[in-house]
Design an enzyme around this catalytic site. Structure first.
Site, short mmCIF file in Angstrom:
data_model
loop_
_atom_site.label_atom_id
_atom_site.label_comp_id
_atom_site.label_asym_id
_atom_site.label_seq_id
_atom_site.Cartn_x
_atom_site.Cartn_y
_atom_site.Cartn_z
N PHE A 72 38.25 39.85 -20.36
CA PHE A 72 39.01 38.78 -19.64
C PHE A 72 37.99 37.90 -19.18
CE2 PHE A 72 41.44 36.99 -15.91
CZ PHE A 72 42.44 36.71 -16.22
N SER A 113 36.00 31.65 -7.94
CA SER A 113 37.40 31.48 -6.99
C SER A 113 38.23 30.44 -7.23
CB SER A 113 37.08 31.56 -5.53
OG SER A 113 36.04 32.67 -5.30
N SER A 127 35.82 33.91 -15.01
CA SER A 127 34.66 33.08 -14.15
C SER A 127 33.68 32.42 -14.79
CB SER A 127 34.06 34.31 -13.27
OG SER A 127 35.04 34.73 -12.55
N GLN A 155 29.01 58.14 6.96
CA GLN A 155 28.46 58.52 8.48
C GLN A 155 28.71 59.83 8.83
OE1 GLN A 155 27.39 55.91 9.88
NE2 GLN A 155 26.69 56.93 11.80
N GLU A 175 38.27 39.93 -9.25
CA GLU A 175 39.73 39.61 -9.44
C GLU A 175 40.29 38.87 -8.06
OE1 GLU A 175 42.34 42.49 -11.34
OE2 GLU A 175 40.56 43.35 -12.41
N ARG A 187 45.93 42.68 -9.86
CA ARG A 187 45.26 42.83 -8.63
C ARG A 187 45.98 44.03 -7.93
NH1 ARG A 187 45.46 36.41 -7.03
NH2 ARG A 187 43.44 36.04 -7.81
N ARG A 246 30.66 72.38 7.85
CA ARG A 246 29.22 72.17 8.47
C ARG A 246 29.76 72.55 9.98
NH1 ARG A 246 24.48 70.05 7.60
NH2 ARG A 246 23.54 68.85 9.47
N ILE A 300 31.47 39.06 -16.72
CA ILE A 300 32.30 39.28 -17.39
C ILE A 300 32.38 40.73 -17.96
CG2 ILE A 300 33.46 38.80 -19.88
CD1 ILE A 300 33.68 36.32 -17.71
N1 COS Z 1 51.78 33.03 -10.91
C1 COS Z 1 52.17 31.62 -11.45
N2 COS Z 1 51.88 30.48 -11.17
C2 COS Z 1 50.87 30.25 -10.23
C3 COS Z 1 50.46 31.19 -9.54
C4 COS Z 1 50.65 32.33 -9.92
N3 COS Z 1 50.00 33.60 -9.26
N4 COS Z 1 49.34 30.72 -8.53
C5 COS Z 1 49.71 29.35 -8.67
N5 COS Z 1 50.30 29.08 -9.64
C6 COS Z 1 51.10 27.81 -10.10
C7 COS Z 1 51.52 26.81 -8.82
O1 COS Z 1 52.70 27.02 -8.62
C8 COS Z 1 50.73 25.49 -9.20
O2 COS Z 1 51.98 24.94 -10.26
P1 COS Z 1 52.59 23.59 -10.00
O3 COS Z 1 51.32 22.70 -10.46
O4 COS Z 1 53.66 23.40 -10.84
O5 COS Z 1 52.83 23.22 -8.63
C9 COS Z 1 49.72 25.69 -9.98
O6 COS Z 1 49.81 27.00 -10.56
C10 COS Z 1 48.28 25.38 -9.44
O7 COS Z 1 48.39 26.47 -8.19
P2 COS Z 1 47.48 26.08 -6.80
O8 COS Z 1 47.81 24.64 -6.38
O9 COS Z 1 48.11 26.89 -5.85
O10 COS Z 1 46.23 26.30 -7.43
P3 COS Z 1 44.89 26.11 -6.54
O11 COS Z 1 43.78 25.69 -7.51
O12 COS Z 1 44.86 25.57 -5.35
O13 COS Z 1 44.03 27.62 -6.18
C11 COS Z 1 43.96 30.22 -6.02
C12 COS Z 1 44.61 28.71 -6.61
C13 COS Z 1 42.78 29.91 -5.22
C14 COS Z 1 44.85 30.75 -5.58
C15 COS Z 1 43.37 30.32 -7.80
O14 COS Z 1 42.45 29.49 -7.91
C16 COS Z 1 42.78 31.92 -7.48
O15 COS Z 1 43.70 32.70 -7.52
N6 COS Z 1 41.41 32.23 -7.41
C17 COS Z 1 40.79 33.33 -7.60
C18 COS Z 1 40.59 33.56 -8.93
C19 COS Z 1 39.99 34.91 -9.36
O16 COS Z 1 40.79 35.94 -9.14
N7 COS Z 1 38.88 34.97 -9.86
C20 COS Z 1 38.30 36.16 -10.24
C21 COS Z 1 38.14 36.20 -11.69
S1 COS Z 1 38.94 37.31 -12.52
S2 COS Z 1 37.61 38.77 -12.21
#
Ligand code: COS
Length: 386
Positions: free
Chosen positions: A127, A136, A130, A339, A366, A245, A270, A161
């Protein structure tokens, strides 16, 4: 010694108890080896035996009419594997995460091309979300997928990855630009030998797993590589993460349970000040906290899994709570275990030393703990009536 009473909780059906018991026996017989000198080779072998003995079938639904991912089964498998071997858990989990976008959103052709192979361990999945400048903040992804004649051309970099370097295919999230931010991303299946895809760097971490940075340079893929519709990439990534998650929380739970097992053995065996360690109230205090954290984590993990399995459209808040609490709690439990083990706890190769290294990344990958807090707070705030 491990407490199995949670299997009687109402979240589970008899098929879950059967899988948990069968895997417990399988893991004791098949996961004794702890020396993973060559981590790529060990990981490939684990994928192969997990496929051979049909555990990977749970990572992606098969042909059956009503078959779908069962998050409770995934969580039980992850916690059981993690109790025995962090690498076995990793091999199982990444097969699910990598195939997740295909099993949840792929076309019949994509599902038929890949899932029979990931389910049997014949193909390794990854997957690729990143990037060096956006881990994030997924909406800020910079890797581009330009439409070019018949197909797309990918340019950019992905990093951290899992299975990078040993995967047969990568699900790559890239900007196709239908709209700014989150609405302009798409997901593609890119085969490992696709020209233009290069493993730019292998990454070494404190608990060794196959990890890499990938580079895409004029990497051309056919239109059939697109998963779902163009512009759906963010939703595909988030929906996949909502499933997996919860299972990261389950892996943390497995690590924590193992740490408690090791601690109980140590506390009983122990002697200190003329009595077993377990007689000291200070040690009892640690043990009580560990058991409490484990049960609280398990309740959140299986609540999230059950909610998804019951057909909830979104479990974003439940999955974030499960991952956040279970990984942070496991870190505290394992720290207490180290510990109580004293010097032995920091000796290379001791089970609690290994757990101490294994758990750390789960609070980051994740979706880091800090991101889970953002997700939870947004969800709670959205309920405020104006
Ligand atoms: N399922 C379905 N849709 C989702 C969703 C989910 N879990 N989370 C958000 N959405 C949708 C929202 O509803 C929104 O839709 P609309 O534009 O129609 O309103 C859209 O996606 C954008 O969502 P949002 O505004 O919440 O996005 P942001 O950019 O503010 O941020 C976070 C979202 C921070 C929650 C997201 O970027 C995240 O999860 N980051 C971490 C990523 C991660 O896990 N990284 C590790 C890599 S994988 S090892």
């Amino acid at each position: 010694m491990t407490d199995r009473s949670f299997l009687k909780w109402p979240f589970f059906e008899s098929r879950h108890r059967e899988v948990a018991e069968r895997l417990k026996t399988w893991a004791s017989a098949n996961l004794a080896e702890t020396d993973h000198g060559d981590v790529d080779k060990a990981c490939r072998k684990l994928v192969s035996v997990l496929g051979r003995d049909r555990w990977l079938e749970f990572t992606a639904p098969g042909e059956g009419k009503n078959e779908r991912i069962d998050v409770r089964t995934l969580a039980l498998i992850r916690e059981t594997l993690a109790r025995h071997s962090g690498l076995a858990d990793f091999a199982f989990a990444m097969q699910g995460l990598g195939a997740g976008p295909i099993s949840l959103f792929g076309s019949i052709e994509q599902r038929n091309a890949w899932l029979p192979r990931t389910r049997t361990g014949k193909a390794i999945a990854a997957f690729a979300l990143s990037e060096p400048d956006s881990g994030s903040d997924v909406a800020n992804i910079a890797t581009e997928a330009r439409r070019d004649g018949n197909g797309f051309v990918l340019d950019g970099e992905k990093t951290w990855i899992s299975n990078g370097g040993i995967a047969d295919f990568y699900v790559v999230f890239a900007r196709t630009g239908e709209a700014p931010g989150a609405r302009g991303l798409s997901a593609f299946i890119v085969e490992a030998d696709n020209p233009g895809l290069e493993i730019a760097e292998r990454l070494q971490v404190i608990a060794p797993h196959p990890l890499a940075r990938l580079r895409f340079e004029r990497c051309r893929v056919a239109p059939a590589a697109l998963i779902g519709d163009a512009g759906e990439g963010f939703k595909i990534a988030m929906t996949t993460l909502d499933v997996f998650r919860t299972t990261v929380g389950a892996a943390a739970l497995g690590f924590a349970r193992r740490a408690l097992d090791e601690t109980l053995r140590r506390a009983a065996g122990r002697h200190l000040f003329g009595a077993p360690l377990a007689d000291l109230q200070m040690v009892q205090g640690h043990i009580a906290d560990m058991a409490l954290e484990i049960d609280a984590a398990a309740l959140l993990v299986y609540r999230a899994a059950w909610t998804k399995d019951m057909g909830a459209a979104r479990v974003t808040r439940e999955a974030a709570m499960a991952k956040l609490f279970a990984t942070e709690a496991a870190q505290r439990v394992i720290d207490a275990a180290v510990q109580i083990h004293g010097g032995d706890g920091v000796r290379s190769g001791h089970p609690v030393e290994t757990l101490y290294r294994e758990i750390r990344a789960l609070r980051i990958y994740e979706g880091a703990s800090d991101v889970q807090k953002v997700v939870i707070a947004r969800s709670v705030l959205s309920t405020v009536e104006h």
